[in-house]
Design an enzyme around this catalytic site. Structure first.
Site, PDB file in Angstrom:
ATOM      1  NE  ARG A   1      -3.125  -0.441   3.313  1.00 41.81           N
ATOM      2  CZ  ARG A   1      -3.918  -0.163   4.162  1.00 41.81           C
ATOM      3  NH1 ARG A   1      -5.030   0.212   3.917  1.00 41.81           N
ATOM      4  NH2 ARG A   1      -3.695  -0.355   5.754  1.00 41.81           N
ATOM      5  CG  ASP A   2       3.382   4.460   1.362  1.00 38.10           C
ATOM      6  OD1 ASP A   2       3.381   5.026   0.366  1.00 38.10           O
ATOM      7  OD2 ASP A   2       4.412   4.928   2.433  1.00 38.10           O
ATOM      8  CB  ILE A   3       4.768   0.642  -4.299  1.00 32.84           C
ATOM      9  CG1 ILE A   3       4.580  -0.748  -3.619  1.00 32.84           C
ATOM     10  CG2 ILE A   3       6.133   0.510  -5.223  1.00 32.84           C
ATOM     11  CD1 ILE A   3       5.796  -1.532  -2.886  1.00 32.84           C
TER      12      ILE A   3
ATOM     13  CB  THR B   1       2.538   8.157  -1.072  1.00 34.06           C
ATOM     14  OG1 THR B   1       3.161   7.783   0.676  1.00 34.06           O
ATOM     15  CG2 THR B   1       3.317   9.499  -1.322  1.00 34.06           C
TER      16      THR B   1
END
Length: 209
Positions: free
Chosen positions: A36-38, A78
């Site tokens: 969920r935050d690559i 992000t």
């Protein structure tokens, strides 16, 4: 991190990084984890040989036994790299394809000098990722001709229209062939954004007054 290392990379170097990242993602997904935050800041390099490491699993979720209670309706990630289902807090739609959407945003940024959407603020980015068409890629380096179509598949609004797993994504990337010049290579100045690189954890739908 890839934020620093990505500057000045050519396609051969970036392709190697992407393949290593997909190996790390495939391992996480095999455990049921969606990161969920690559983003470039979470792609790290270390060890004697500068091996790639995928960092910051702070907002990762295990989708195999996910308890949706209390999570539905919250936007986490992000904004420059968040999939529509993240912006809208649709926990039931999370899967490997959610991380693959972020991968597409990241490749667009590294190849073109900016992410696909650079609207100002969270609300505008929410609208852009959920409703705006994906802009054409204008690369700053030589890339394979099929890269634009590969990224567009990753950035499909409907999560089930994307590649469903890392293996399919990797196979498609490996099938693109060698880099070649793509018209006139251009450089971009970063478009000012507000909070676009800052992780969020907030209600996806703002209350009406």
């Amino acid at each position: 991190s890839l934020n620093q290392r990505g500057k000045g990379m050519d396609w051969a170097e970036l392709r190697g990084v992407l393949l290593a990242l997909m190996d790390a993602l495939a391992h996480a997904h095999a455990q049921g984890l969606v990161h969920r935050d690559i983003k470039p800041a979470n792609i790290l390099f270390g060890g004697k040989h500068g091996e790639l490491k995928l960092g910051d699993f702070g907002v990762a979720v295990d989708v195999r036994g996910l308890d949706q209670e209390g999570l539905e309706g919250y936007a986490v990630g992000t904004p420059n790299y968040m999939a529509p289902e993240q912006f809208e807090g649709r926990i039931c739609d999370l899967g490997p394809w959610t991380d693959l959407y972020a991968l597409g945003c990241m490749v667009h940024r590294l190849v073109c000098g900016k992410p696909p959407f650079t609207a100002l603020g969270f609300r505008a980015l929410h609208e852009a990722h959920c409703t705006w068409p994906v802009p054409p890629m204008i690369p700053t380096m030589g890339v394979p001709r099929g890269l634009d179509a590969w990224v567009r598949t990753l950035l499909a609004k409907n999560p089930y229209a994307r590649f469903s797993c890392v293996a399919d994504t990797r196979a498609a990337l490996e099938g693109l062939g060698e880099a070649e010049p793509w018209g006139e290579v251009q450089s971009f100045e970063a478009t000012p954004t507000i909070s676009s690189e800052t992780p969020v954890d907030r209600p996806a739908r703002q209350p009406t007054v």
